[in-house]
Design an enzyme around this catalytic site. Structure first.
Site, mmCIF file in Angstrom:
data_model
loop_
_atom_site.group_PDB
_atom_site.id
_atom_site.type_symbol
_atom_site.label_atom_id
_atom_site.label_comp_id
_atom_site.label_asym_id
_atom_site.label_seq_id
_atom_site.Cartn_x
_atom_site.Cartn_y
_atom_site.Cartn_z
ATOM 1 C CB SER A 50 -17.071 -15.277 20.401
ATOM 2 O OG SER A 50 -17.602 -16.669 20.692
ATOM 3 C CE LYS A 66 -15.180 -19.015 21.730
ATOM 4 N NZ LYS A 66 -16.298 -18.759 20.101
ATOM 5 C CB SER A 102 -16.296 -17.713 16.707
ATOM 6 O OG SER A 102 -16.595 -16.696 17.936
#
Length: 389
Positions: A60, A63, A115
């Protein structure tokens, strides 16, 4: 005996919430993460690196790249219509509904703080029409705007794919670039977010345990967590004290706790060993018979134990750590053009005067010849006259 056992239990509970730090041995930190980098957030100086250019999976942390690209390209106040594809995403979500309308900024908040994989896809489709086109444009943006060269993303959220990779150094560069944007920096440092969606109303807490205060570290200003079974534990974190700001990225930690302990070790090392200095505008650095200088006052990162400044043949100043000889920072300088040789050029009046003087000299020479000739004639006539009488 029971009292003694209770004390031991309390001690263990307390110690489990304390970050473990160790001093560097021979300049090497005892890191369990397979990849790591520590950067000066302001100068970009590389203060520590471990397998920094080795390709790894970011999970993640992807991101972070999605967020800064969307912030710079999109309109934060625009309303995004959530697609069925976004709703179907696996993993952590903010529970969007198909057809729901959400502002781009709220989606970025949900993506970074909680997230949300669904929010990431909704962002990608809104910005570039599809996940596929978004990925193409994101990769081009990362390369041309931020200057990374070992990153290739095929989705906006970091769900595993063997062709979705980065490096610790690239993620450090991406994070460093992103935090200079005030909108990103605000969201990256958000600890508590009130979420009001169509089907999910709640208060979201950041997943980053150092930022949240569960694993307290003084000066932490922002962070993003990541995990997939293939990428393992990943973490990007920023921190600051009164002297310096730092960015730490760790990749591929087996245990969740390891990535936090490694990040604390990196920050301890950075805060203890480095400080800022300034190259003064116009300061001259010489190499052979050439001179170079900084065009403006330039912030640099130096070791507290001293640094060496070395100018290379390309006019780039290398800031080297005296402790281990590592290059901390590269600073391009401007070449100082040598002063042109002075060439005396006569003025127009001087030229005219010279021509006039030359003309007078020529005329005087003619007159001189004529006088000499006339004198000769007079002398000859006189001699002839004397002989006659």
């Amino acid at each position: 005996m029971k009292k003694f056992v209770s004390v031991i239990i309390v001690f263990l509970l307390l110690s489990s919430n304390q970050l473990t730090t160790f001093a560097a041995r021979n300049g090497q930190l005892d890191l369990k993460s397979k990849g790591a980098v520590l950067l000066d957030s302001d100068t970009g100086a590389v203060l520590y690196a471990k397998n920094a250019d080795k390709k790894m999976y970011p999970a993640s942390l992807t991101k972070i790249a999605t967020a800064i690209y969307a912030i710079e390209k999109g309109n934060l106040n625009s309303m995004v219509t959530v697609s069925a594809n976004a709703v179907r995403q696996d993993g952590t979500r903010v529970y969007l509904d198909e057809g729901e309308k959400v502002s781009l900024k709220q989606l970025i908040q949900g993506m970074l703080v909680n997230s949300g994989n669904d929010a990431a896809v909704a962002i990608a489709e809104h910005i570039d029409g599809s996940v596929e086109q978004f990925s193409v444009n994101l990769n081009a943006y990362l390369k041309s705007t931020i200057g990374v060269h070992h990153t290739h993303f095929i989705n906006p959220n970091g769900l595993f794919d063997k062709n979705h990779f980065t490096t610790a150094m690239d993620m450090g560069l991406i994070t460093n670039y992103a935090i200079k944007n005030p909108v990103f920096a605000e969201i990256f440092g958000t600890k508590v977010l009130k979420w009001k969606g169509k089907s999910w109303k709640t208060t979201i807490l950041t997943h980053h345990r150092m930022l949240k205060g569960e694993l307290a570290y003084p000066g932490v200003t922002g962070g993003k967590t990541g995990y997939t079974s293939e990428a393992k534990q990943t973490l990007s974190t920023t921190a600051a004290n009164s002297k310096i700001r730092l960015t730490a990225v760790v990749l591929n930690s087996v245990q969740q706790r390891d990535k936090y302990d490694d990040t604390a070790r990196l920050f301890d090392y950075g805060f203890k060993n480095f400080q800022h200095g300034t190259l003064v505008q116009g300061q001259i650095f010489k190499l052979a018979n050439k001179e170079y200088f900084p065009a403006t006052n330039t912030l640099i990162t130096e070791s507290v134990k001293g640094s060496t400044r070395v100018l290379n043949n390309e006019g780039v100043l290398l800031i080297k750590n005296n402790s281990n000889g590592h290059v901390l920072q590269l600073v391009p300088l401007k070449y100082k053009e040598p002063a042109p040789e002075k060439i005396f050029v006569k003025s127009e009046s001087a030229v005219k005067k010279g021509e006039k003087d030359k003309h007078l000299t020529h005329v005087n020479a003619i007159y001189g010849v004529m006088i000499i000739a006339l004198a000769g004639i007079i002398v000859g006539v006189r001699k002839k006259f004397i002989r006659k009488f």
